[in-house]
Design a protein around this motif. Structure first.
Motif, PDB file in Angstrom:
ATOM      1  N   VAL A 185      -4.398 -11.302  -6.130  1.00  9.29           N
ATOM      2  CA  VAL A 185      -4.122  -9.982  -6.712  1.00  9.29           C
ATOM      3  C   VAL A 185      -4.670  -8.923  -5.769  1.00  9.29           C
ATOM      4  O   VAL A 185      -5.807  -9.017  -5.294  1.00  9.29           O
ATOM      5  CB  VAL A 185      -4.792  -9.798  -8.092  1.00  9.29           C
ATOM      6  N   ILE A 186      -3.843  -7.925  -5.472  1.00  5.74           N
ATOM      7  CA  ILE A 186      -4.318  -6.756  -4.725  1.00  5.74           C
ATOM      8  C   ILE A 186      -4.304  -5.592  -5.703  1.00  5.74           C
ATOM      9  O   ILE A 186      -3.243  -5.211  -6.212  1.00  5.74           O
ATOM     10  CB  ILE A 186      -3.411  -6.479  -3.506  1.00  5.74           C
ATOM     11  N   GLY A 187      -5.470  -5.063  -6.012  1.00 11.99           N
ATOM     12  CA  GLY A 187      -5.580  -4.004  -7.022  1.00 11.99           C
ATOM     13  C   GLY A 187      -5.188  -2.651  -6.443  1.00 11.99           C
ATOM     14  O   GLY A 187      -5.614  -2.284  -5.352  1.00 11.99           O
ATOM     15  N   VAL A 195       3.408   5.221  -2.681  1.00  5.63           N
ATOM     16  CA  VAL A 195       2.465   5.733  -1.667  1.00  5.63           C
ATOM     17  C   VAL A 195       1.264   4.792  -1.555  1.00  5.63           C
ATOM     18  O   VAL A 195       0.732   4.565  -0.466  1.00  5.63           O
ATOM     19  CB  VAL A 195       1.980   7.161  -2.029  1.00  5.63           C
ATOM     20  N   LEU A 196       0.871   4.221  -2.673  1.00  2.00           N
ATOM     21  CA  LEU A 196      -0.276   3.303  -2.653  1.00  2.00           C
ATOM     22  C   LEU A 196       0.178   1.881  -2.310  1.00  2.00           C
ATOM     23  O   LEU A 196      -0.446   1.196  -1.503  1.00  2.00           O
ATOM     24  CB  LEU A 196      -0.980   3.305  -4.015  1.00  2.00           C
ATOM     25  N   ALA A 197       1.266   1.441  -2.933  1.00  3.36           N
ATOM     26  CA  ALA A 197       1.671   0.033  -2.795  1.00  3.36           C
ATOM     27  C   ALA A 197       1.984  -0.333  -1.348  1.00  3.36           C
ATOM     28  O   ALA A 197       1.761  -1.463  -0.916  1.00  3.36           O
ATOM     29  CB  ALA A 197       2.879  -0.242  -3.687  1.00  3.36           C
ATOM     30  N   VAL A 198       2.495   0.646  -0.587  1.00  8.26           N
ATOM     31  CA  VAL A 198       2.923   0.319   0.767  1.00  8.26           C
ATOM     32  C   VAL A 198       1.723   0.101   1.713  1.00  8.26           C
ATOM     33  O   VAL A 198       1.846  -0.599   2.721  1.00  8.26           O
ATOM     34  CB  VAL A 198       3.880   1.420   1.287  1.00  8.26           C
ATOM     35  N   VAL A 199       0.579   0.647   1.380  1.00  9.18           N
ATOM     36  CA  VAL A 199      -0.562   0.592   2.303  1.00  9.18           C
ATOM     37  C   VAL A 199      -1.017  -0.853   2.576  1.00  9.18           C
ATOM     38  O   VAL A 199      -1.116  -1.258   3.746  1.00  9.18           O
ATOM     39  CB  VAL A 199      -1.719   1.488   1.800  1.00  9.18           C
ATOM     40  N   PRO A 200      -1.255  -1.678   1.544  1.00 10.53           N
ATOM     41  CA  PRO A 200      -1.622  -3.074   1.853  1.00 10.53           C
ATOM     42  C   PRO A 200      -0.510  -3.813   2.601  1.00 10.53           C
ATOM     43  O   PRO A 200      -0.801  -4.696   3.417  1.00 10.53           O
ATOM     44  CB  PRO A 200      -1.826  -3.709   0.466  1.00 10.53           C
ATOM     45  N   LEU A 201       0.744  -3.430   2.360  1.00 11.65           N
ATOM     46  CA  LEU A 201       1.858  -4.112   3.045  1.00 11.65           C
ATOM     47  C   LEU A 201       1.871  -3.752   4.530  1.00 11.65           C
ATOM     48  O   LEU A 201       2.162  -4.592   5.387  1.00 11.65           O
ATOM     49  CB  LEU A 201       3.192  -3.766   2.374  1.00 11.65           C
ATOM     50  N   GLN A 202       1.535  -2.508   4.839  1.00  9.58           N
ATOM     51  CA  GLN A 202       1.417  -2.090   6.254  1.00  9.58           C
ATOM     52  C   GLN A 202       0.277  -2.850   6.927  1.00  9.58           C
ATOM     53  O   GLN A 202       0.433  -3.363   8.046  1.00  9.58           O
ATOM     54  CB  GLN A 202       1.099  -0.594   6.340  1.00  9.58           C
ATOM     55  N   LEU A 203      -0.868  -2.908   6.243  1.00  7.69           N
ATOM     56  CA  LEU A 203      -2.037  -3.600   6.809  1.00  7.69           C
ATOM     57  C   LEU A 203      -1.718  -5.071   7.037  1.00  7.69           C
ATOM     58  O   LEU A 203      -2.103  -5.666   8.048  1.00  7.69           O
ATOM     59  CB  LEU A 203      -3.236  -3.483   5.847  1.00  7.69           C
ATOM     60  N   PHE A 204      -1.002  -5.653   6.084  1.00 11.64           N
ATOM     61  CA  PHE A 204      -0.640  -7.072   6.173  1.00 11.64           C
ATOM     62  C   PHE A 204       0.226  -7.324   7.403  1.00 11.64           C
ATOM     63  O   PHE A 204      -0.054  -8.201   8.218  1.00 11.64           O
ATOM     64  CB  PHE A 204       0.087  -7.505   4.891  1.00 11.64           C
ATOM     65  N   ALA A 205       1.278  -6.530   7.554  1.00 13.86           N
ATOM     66  CA  ALA A 205       2.194  -6.720   8.684  1.00 13.86           C
ATOM     67  C   ALA A 205       1.455  -6.535  10.007  1.00 13.86           C
ATOM     68  O   ALA A 205       1.629  -7.315  10.955  1.00 13.86           O
ATOM     69  CB  ALA A 205       3.368  -5.736   8.580  1.00 13.86           C
ATOM     70  N   CYS A 206       0.616  -5.528  10.071  1.00  4.10           N
ATOM     71  CA  CYS A 206      -0.122  -5.235  11.303  1.00  4.10           C
ATOM     72  C   CYS A 206      -1.029  -6.408  11.666  1.00  4.10           C
ATOM     73  O   CYS A 206      -1.095  -6.831  12.830  1.00  4.10           O
ATOM     74  CB  CYS A 206      -0.935  -3.946  11.107  1.00  4.10           C
TER      75      CYS A 206
END
Ligand code: F6R
Length: 368
Positions: free
Chosen positions: A321-323, A334-345
């Protein structure tokens, strides 16, 4: 110049709190009104608009998909979103009552430029949402709302996207303000929520290490699925695009409700499936997405669930779970995309790729 980061992309992900704050700066008066002086289209003209067409490519197009949901909800004007490369070759219906919104980080994308030229030839009004001062698309538009993200150097767009979202919200609220809207209080509430976004994005960035760990656990996987509904759907598409662009991995985003209409057939045991869950609210959207998690889990998928902090309903169906900090549904991308960017990077880094200069891609695509 990378400020201690390994990649411009990672630096730009971490710049998002400031980029969002700068994009909001000076656009909200002490009287609680939105101020968008740069919109040089008269309120009378804007009151006569009966259709909005949003045009962009790639990430900008996904920002447009979110904008459609927000603008139709707040302003009640029918809104279409179209890929710039498709728009002008299909004889679209645009006229002087149409407002065309062209979203482009670089302001130089040839497909988008050709699309606005076509729209203006039909007498339509064009507003650009752009991050590059004095670039071609704003120069050829009637008005421009600049995103103040600062130069984006990494080829994969990050702060460009989140500030485009913010600019789209501002435009929607501005149109609602001048056309009078039945949710008058809502403008103020949303503006307050927008002001809180930088701190919430920062909170996610402070927990980047959790996402990095996940990236290292999954880095040997070759196929990824991203699911979302409502505005979570374009956020899922954006998560999948980031992974394609810099990690060169096969990743697909789907509207979660479409799963049972076909895509669920490709779920293999252990396949990582990211699911963006809308905040727990009055409507049934949240529960529907929780059922979608169960459906993929039952086929053996490894579920990575992005849900509101404290959302107890997802825990039993999630491998990870990512809170996400609490926010209303429309602003959640705006919030949900941030962990996805970090993940891809992080995955791309682990694979040894050049994150800032991915193969086959250019920062701005100046040919059609
Ligand atoms: C995604 C990406 C591209 C661009 C697209 C539009 O990371 O970089 O999909 O978003 O080429 O570019 P702009 O916004 O400059 O028109």
């Amino acid at each position: 110049e990378k400020g201690g980061f390994d990649w411009f992309m990672r630096k730009e992900i971490f710049e998002q709190p400031k980029a969002i704050a700068d994009t909001l700066l000076g656009r909200y008066s002490a009287r609680g009104e939105l101020v968008l002086d740069e919109i040089r289209i008269s309120p009378e003209t804007l009151r006569r608009i009966d259709k909005i067409v949003i045009i962009g490519c790639g990430t900008a197009h996904y920002a447009g998909m979110v904008a459609k949901y927000a603008i139709e909800h707040w302003v009640r004007i029918p809104c279409e979103v179209e890929l710039a490369s498709e728009f002008r070759y299909r004889d679209p219906i645009v006229n002087p009552q149409t407002l065309c919104v062209a979203i482009s980080q670089s302001g130089e994308t040839a497909d988008t430029l050709q699309a606005i030229r076509h729209a203006r030839e039909q007498g339509s009004h064009v507003i650009a949402i752009c991050n590059t001062n004095g670039s071609t698309i704003p120069r050829e538009s009637d008005a421009v709302i600049y995103t103040h993200a600062g130069p984006e150097i990494g080829v994969a767009s990050t702060k460009g996207f989140t500030t485009q979202l913010v600019a789209c919200y501002l435009l929607g609220l501005y149109l609602a303000q001048i056309r009078g809207m039945k949710y008058g209080d809502e403008i103020r509430d949303v503006m307050d929520e927008l002001q809180q976004l930088p701190a919430k994005v920062q909170e996610l960035l402070d927990h980047a290490s959790t996402v990095y760990e996940l990236a290292h656990q999954l880095a040997d996987q070759e196929d990824y699925i991203f699911l979302g509904r409502h505005v979570g759907y374009p956020a899922a598409l954006e998560g999948a695009l980031k992974l394609k662009e810099i990690a060169y991995l096969h990743s697909e985003g789907f509207a979660a409700g479409e799963l049972k209409h076909g895509p669920i057939a490709i779920i293999n045991p252990d396949m990582p499936v990211f699911v963006i869950v809308p905040p727990q609210g009055r409507d049934q959207l949240h529960d529907k997405v929780v059922s979608n998690i169960q459906e993929v889990r039952a086929r053996g998928a490894r579920t990575i669930v992005l849900a509101e902090q404290g959302d107890e309903h997802v825990v039993q169906f999630a491998d990870t779970v990512i809170g996400l900090p609490t926010v209303s549904t429309l602003l959640q991308p705006v919030l949900a995309v941030v962990p996805l960017q970090l993940f891809a990077c992080e995955v791309a880094t682990a694979l040894g790729n050049d994150v800032d200069q991915p193969r086959n891609l250019a920062k701005s695509v100046t040919v059609e």
